[in-house]
Design a protein around this motif. Structure first.
Motif, mmCIF file in Angstrom:
data_model
loop_
_atom_site.group_PDB
_atom_site.id
_atom_site.type_symbol
_atom_site.label_atom_id
_atom_site.label_comp_id
_atom_site.label_asym_id
_atom_site.label_seq_id
_atom_site.Cartn_x
_atom_site.Cartn_y
_atom_site.Cartn_z
ATOM 1 N N PRO A 41 40.220 -13.399 68.599
ATOM 2 C CA PRO A 41 40.820 -12.367 69.450
ATOM 3 C C PRO A 41 42.329 -12.528 69.616
ATOM 4 N N ALA A 42 42.769 -13.750 69.840
ATOM 5 C CA ALA A 42 44.201 -13.981 70.020
ATOM 6 C C ALA A 42 44.976 -13.618 68.758
ATOM 7 N N GLN A 43 44.443 -13.968 67.593
ATOM 8 C CA GLN A 43 45.089 -13.642 66.323
ATOM 9 C C GLN A 43 45.161 -12.125 66.128
ATOM 10 N N GLN A 44 44.085 -11.426 66.449
ATOM 11 C CA GLN A 44 44.071 -9.981 66.280
ATOM 12 C C GLN A 44 45.022 -9.292 67.241
ATOM 13 N N ILE A 45 45.162 -9.814 68.450
ATOM 14 C CA ILE A 45 46.061 -9.203 69.425
ATOM 15 C C ILE A 45 47.514 -9.392 69.011
ATOM 16 N N LEU A 46 47.877 -10.575 68.570
ATOM 17 C CA LEU A 46 49.267 -10.847 68.206
ATOM 18 C C LEU A 46 49.630 -10.299 66.828
ATOM 19 N N GLY A 47 48.652 -10.261 65.926
ATOM 20 C CA GLY A 47 48.916 -9.714 64.595
ATOM 21 C C GLY A 47 49.947 -10.511 63.839
ATOM 22 N N ILE A 48 50.924 -9.807 63.288
ATOM 23 C CA ILE A 48 51.945 -10.477 62.469
ATOM 24 C C ILE A 48 52.894 -11.316 63.318
ATOM 25 N N ASN A 49 52.842 -11.135 64.618
ATOM 26 C CA ASN A 49 53.716 -11.908 65.503
ATOM 27 C C ASN A 49 53.090 -13.240 65.929
ATOM 28 N N ALA A 50 51.929 -13.546 65.367
ATOM 29 C CA ALA A 50 51.228 -14.763 65.771
ATOM 30 C C ALA A 50 51.933 -16.004 65.231
ATOM 31 N N THR A 51 52.153 -16.941 66.114
ATOM 32 C CA THR A 51 52.632 -18.277 65.752
ATOM 33 C C THR A 51 51.723 -19.272 66.469
ATOM 34 N N PRO A 52 51.651 -20.505 66.004
ATOM 35 C CA PRO A 52 50.791 -21.487 66.679
ATOM 36 C C PRO A 52 51.076 -21.600 68.171
ATOM 37 N N GLU A 53 52.363 -21.558 68.530
ATOM 38 C CA GLU A 53 52.706 -21.690 69.941
ATOM 39 C C GLU A 53 52.231 -20.474 70.750
ATOM 40 N N ARG A 54 52.483 -19.286 70.219
ATOM 41 C CA ARG A 54 52.082 -18.064 70.929
ATOM 42 C C ARG A 54 50.553 -17.935 70.979
ATOM 43 N N LEU A 55 49.891 -18.385 69.922
ATOM 44 C CA LEU A 55 48.434 -18.358 69.927
ATOM 45 C C LEU A 55 47.875 -19.269 71.006
ATOM 46 N N ASP A 56 48.452 -20.453 71.144
ATOM 47 C CA ASP A 56 47.985 -21.378 72.178
ATOM 48 C C ASP A 56 48.185 -20.796 73.573
ATOM 49 N N VAL A 57 49.335 -20.164 73.797
ATOM 50 C CA VAL A 57 49.626 -19.587 75.113
ATOM 51 C C VAL A 57 48.646 -18.448 75.415
ATOM 52 N N LEU A 58 48.413 -17.577 74.425
ATOM 53 C CA LEU A 58 47.523 -16.433 74.648
ATOM 54 C C LEU A 58 46.085 -16.886 74.850
ATOM 55 N N ARG A 59 45.641 -17.871 74.078
ATOM 56 C CA ARG A 59 44.279 -18.377 74.267
ATOM 57 C C ARG A 59 44.095 -18.953 75.662
ATOM 58 N N GLU A 60 45.131 -19.591 76.177
ATOM 59 C CA GLU A 60 45.061 -20.145 77.523
ATOM 60 C C GLU A 60 45.013 -19.017 78.561
ATOM 61 N N GLN A 61 45.804 -17.956 78.324
ATOM 62 C CA GLN A 61 45.811 -16.821 79.246
ATOM 63 C C GLN A 61 44.457 -16.107 79.276
ATOM 64 N N LEU A 62 43.829 -16.029 78.104
ATOM 65 C CA LEU A 62 42.541 -15.343 77.999
ATOM 66 C C LEU A 62 41.356 -16.263 78.282
ATOM 67 N N ASN A 63 41.640 -17.517 78.633
ATOM 68 C CA ASN A 63 40.590 -18.510 78.930
ATOM 69 C C ASN A 63 39.694 -18.782 77.716
ATOM 70 N N LEU A 64 40.220 -18.582 76.519
ATOM 71 C CA LEU A 64 39.427 -18.794 75.318
ATOM 72 C C LEU A 64 39.187 -20.268 75.034
ATOM 73 N N ASN A 65 39.954 -21.127 75.688
ATOM 74 C CA ASN A 65 39.761 -22.564 75.481
ATOM 75 C C ASN A 65 38.639 -23.125 76.355
ATOM 76 N N ASP A 66 38.155 -22.333 77.308
ATOM 77 C CA ASP A 66 37.069 -22.797 78.170
ATOM 78 C C ASP A 66 35.742 -22.729 77.422
ATOM 79 N N PRO A 67 34.787 -23.569 77.778
ATOM 80 C CA PRO A 67 33.460 -23.491 77.152
ATOM 81 C C PRO A 67 32.828 -22.117 77.391
ATOM 82 N N VAL A 68 31.992 -21.715 76.442
ATOM 83 C CA VAL A 68 31.348 -20.397 76.533
ATOM 84 C C VAL A 68 30.539 -20.240 77.821
ATOM 85 N N PRO A 69 29.719 -21.223 78.217
ATOM 86 C CA PRO A 69 28.965 -21.052 79.479
ATOM 87 C C PRO A 69 29.867 -20.831 80.690
ATOM 88 N N VAL A 70 31.020 -21.489 80.720
ATOM 89 C CA VAL A 70 31.949 -21.317 81.838
ATOM 90 C C VAL A 70 32.498 -19.902 81.848
#
Length: 322
Positions: A41-70
Motif C-alpha cells: 500500500p505504501a509503495q502504491q500511494i507514493l508511486g514514483i516518489n517512493a524512497t526507503p525513507e518515505r516508505l518507512d515514514v508512511l508505513r508508520e503513519q498507516l500503522n502497517l508495521n503493527d502486527p495484523v491482529p493488532v
C-alpha cells in the motif's frame, strides 16, 4: 409463559447470537482479504516518489508495521464506535466518501426489489394456479431461460439495443452531481430491468411451488367448485396460504441484489457502492474497501436472517414445538 412464546424468545436470542457471530467472522475474513491484496500500500500511494525513507515514514503513519491482529482489533473497535476511518489516498472521511454512493445503491436496490416482487408474484401466480397446463409450462421454460442468463449479458443487450440502437433510454446511468437517482428516474430503468429479469424469474420459480401447493388445498378446490372466479379464488383463498413462503423467498432477494448491483452498477457506470468498491480496490484504499465490504456483508446477513425469521413465524409447528 406458553410454549409458543418460550420458543419465540429462545429463537430470537439464538438468531441474534448467530447474527453477531456471523458478522464477527465476516469482519475477520474481510480484513484478512484486504490485507492479502497484492502490492505494498505504501509503495502504491507514493508511486514514483517512493524512497526507503518515505516508505518507512508512511508505513508508520498507516500503522502497517503493527502486527495484523493488532490492526484488526484497532479497526474493529473504531468501527463499533462508528468511526470508519479515513481514506489512505485522500485523507477524506470514509463516511463522507461512501455516503452518496450508499444512498444511490439503496435507491436502485429498493426500486429493483419492488420490480422483482411484482414480476415474481405475477409469474408465480400465473404458473402455479393451473399447474400442469400449457401456461404453467411456458412460465417454467421462460423463467428457467431467464435465470440461465447472467445479469451482465442482459445489461449489455439492453445497452446495445435500447440505449444505443433505439435511443429510448440512457445507456449510461449518470446521477446529477447535486441530485439523486430520482432526479433523473430514467437512468434507473435499464439497471432495474437487468436485475429484475433474473431476480424476478428466480423468485417466480421458488414461489410458484408455494402457489401450486396452495392451489391444491381443499378449501381452494372447494372455492373453485363453488363457481368463484379465478381472481376471487386467488385473492381470498390462495394468496393467504402462499404469502408466508413467498415473503421468505423475497427476503432472499436482498443478497441477490447486493451481488447483482456490483455488476450492474459497473456496467451502467452507476455511482453506487459497487462501483466505488471496484475503484477503491484498484487504488488499494483499505479503509474504504473494508467499510463497503462490511456494509454489503451486513446487508446480506440481515437478509438471510429476515428470511429465517419469516420462515419461523410462518410455521406454527416450529413456534409451538416443545
Amino acid at each position: 409463559m406458553t410454549a409458543g412464546l418460550h420458543n419465540a424468545a429462545r429463537y430470537a436470542i439464538w438468531r441474534l447470537t448467530a447474527l453477531v457471530a456471523t458478522l464477527l467472522a465476516v469482519s475477520v475474513i474481510l480484513f484478512a482479504a484486504v490485507e492479502w491484496l497484492p502490492g505494498d500500500p505504501a509503495q502504491q500511494i507514493l508511486g514514483i516518489n517512493a524512497t526507503p525513507e518515505r516508505l518507512d515514514v508512511l508505513r508508520e503513519q498507516l500503522n502497517l508495521n503493527d502486527p495484523v491482529p493488532v490492526r484488526y482489533g484497532r479497526w474493529l473497535w473504531s468501527t463499533l464506535q462508528g468511526d470508519l476511518g479515513e481514506s489512505v489516498r485522500t485523507n477524506q472521511s470514509v463516511a463522507a466518501i461512501i455516503a452518496r454512493p450508499a444512498l444511490n445503491t439503496a435507491m436502485l436496490a429498493l426500486v429493483a426489489f419492488v420490480a422483482i416482487t411484482v414480476v415474481a408474484l405475477f409469474l408465480a401466480a400465473l404458473g402455479g394456479m393451473r399447474d400442469g397446463t400449457k401456461t404453467s409450462t411456458l412460465v417454467s421454460v421462460t423463467t428457467l431461460s431467464a435465470v440461465s442468463v447472467p445479469e451482465f449479458i442482459i445489461a449489455g443487450i439492453l445497452i446495445s439495443v435500447v440505449g444505443l440502437e433505439l435511443g429510448w433510454l440512457p445507456a449510461v446511468s449518470l446521477v446529477p452531481s447535486e441530485g439523486t437517482p430520482l432526479s433523473r428516474p430514467e437512468i434507473l430503468v435499464l439497471p432495474v430491468i437487468s436485475l429484475s429479469i433474473v431476480g424476478g424469474a428466480y423468485g417466480a420459480r421458488l414461489i410458484r411451488a408455494a402457489v401450486a401447493d396452495a392451489a391444491r388445498m381443499p378449501h381452494v378446490q372447494a372455492a373453485r367448485l363453488a363457481g368463484l372466479t379465478e381472481s376471487r379464488v386467488l385473492i381470498r383463498h390462495l394468496l393467504p396460504s402462499a404469502i408466508p413462503p413467498s415473503v421468505q423467498v423475497l427476503a432472499f432477494m436482498v443478497p441477490f441484489l447486493v451481488g447483482g448491483a456490483v455488476v450492474v452498477e459497473r456496467i451502467f457506470a452507476f455511482p453506487g457502492l459497487g462501483s466505488q468498491l471496484v475503484d477503491r480496490i484498484a487504488l488499494r484504499d483499505a479503509p474504504v474497501i473494508e467499510a463497503i465490504g462490511l456494509i454489503q456483508a451486513a446487508t446480506v446477513i440481515v437478509g438471510f436472517q429476515v428470511a429465517d425469521v419469516v420462515g419461523f413465524l410462518a410455521s406454527p409447528e416450529r413456534r409451538t414445538a416443545r
